[in-house]
Write a protein that holds these residues in place. Sequence first.
Motif, short mmCIF file in Angstrom:
data_model
loop_
_atom_site.label_atom_id
_atom_site.label_comp_id
_atom_site.label_asym_id
_atom_site.label_seq_id
_atom_site.Cartn_x
_atom_site.Cartn_y
_atom_site.Cartn_z
N ASP A 23 6.81 -4.06 17.41
CA ASP A 23 5.39 -4.33 17.27
C ASP A 23 4.62 -3.43 18.24
OD1 ASP A 23 3.05 -5.44 16.37
OD2 ASP A 23 3.42 -7.45 17.16
N GLU B 257 0.87 -3.52 20.44
CA GLU B 257 -0.43 -4.04 20.86
C GLU B 257 -0.88 -3.19 22.04
OE1 GLU B 257 -1.15 -8.42 20.88
OE2 GLU B 257 1.04 -8.52 20.81
N PRO C 126 2.20 -1.18 7.78
CA PRO C 126 1.22 -2.23 8.11
C PRO C 126 0.88 -2.25 9.59
CG PRO C 126 2.85 -3.08 6.58
CD PRO C 126 3.33 -1.71 6.98
N LEU C 127 1.80 -1.82 10.44
CA LEU C 127 1.54 -1.79 11.88
C LEU C 127 0.49 -0.74 12.24
CD1 LEU C 127 2.61 -3.18 14.46
CD2 LEU C 127 4.21 -1.28 14.70
N THR C 128 0.67 0.48 11.74
CA THR C 128 -0.28 1.55 12.09
C THR C 128 -1.61 1.41 11.35
OG1 THR C 128 0.69 3.00 10.39
CG2 THR C 128 1.52 3.22 12.64
N SER C 129 -1.63 0.60 10.29
CA SER C 129 -2.89 0.40 9.57
C SER C 129 -3.92 -0.31 10.44
CB SER C 129 -2.65 -0.40 8.29
OG SER C 129 -2.28 -1.74 8.59
N ARG C 130 -3.47 -0.93 11.53
CA ARG C 130 -4.40 -1.60 12.46
C ARG C 130 -5.03 -0.61 13.43
NH1 ARG C 130 0.10 -5.79 13.76
NH2 ARG C 130 -0.04 -4.88 15.85
N ASN C 131 -4.50 0.60 13.52
CA ASN C 131 -5.05 1.59 14.45
C ASN C 131 -6.45 2.01 14.04
OD1 ASN C 131 -2.70 1.52 15.95
ND2 ASN C 131 -1.85 3.39 15.07
N THR C 132 -7.30 2.19 15.03
CA THR C 132 -8.69 2.59 14.77
C THR C 132 -8.96 4.04 15.17
OG1 THR C 132 -9.36 1.70 16.92
CG2 THR C 132 -9.55 0.23 15.01
#
Length: 238
Positions: free
Chosen positions: A79, A81, A176-182
């Motif tokens: 994961d 964060e 799905p993990l990197t899709s949270r990166n801004t």
Amino acid sequence: MNIMITGATSGIGQALALAYAKAGHNVIACGRSQQKLDALAERQGNILTLCFDLTQFDSYPPLPNSMGKLDLLILNAGDCEYIDDAINFDAKLFERVININLISIGYALDAWLKSVQCGGRLVLISSSAQLLALPRAEAYGASKAALSYLAQTLSIDLAKDGIEVSCVHPGFVDTPLTSRNTFAMPMIVSSEQAAQKIIQGIAKGKRDISFPGVFIFLMKCLSWLPFSLWRRLAIRMN
């Protein structure tokens, strides 16, 4: 081959499970969602599933009796964060990331490493982030740097047991993990492309599987800078 893969419900783990099963290998896919594991098994035959929480030592199941010894153990689950405010350091966030990215690897090794046969291979999925101190990556970067070190020491100590060790250092992978990166993710590759790079590297017996090549080269060049210079650049990026 008999292959076990953790973190197989999405991203790289799922792509690896499907690719290996499609090639005719026996795959044990591990994850925390039984629904996602069932959907994975329906997509491709010869996939067995194990549903449990990798961060809970007592929850680790034994290998299915029908499987036999493992040829390949791929510890992929992880994961990410970020520490957004270092002065107000979030210890619980740090603990969560270290537990899944590093401590759970120790649990998995305790449970299954003895099931890897002589001539088999252990694969740890680290990250190119371990090459360079990056803003906000105190938890993620530290866990992956430790994982890469662990892979190197295991490569030395498992040689007498005939078990090879590979460590994977991807750049950005569309999951799905990197899709949270801004932030911008240069040279990002798909999960399927990443899986093929890993499969090819394993087939060639590589101990270090790093991709994409240009991105890794640039990261290494930056890592060779004096830290004082890189620090000034990174502060401007932050």
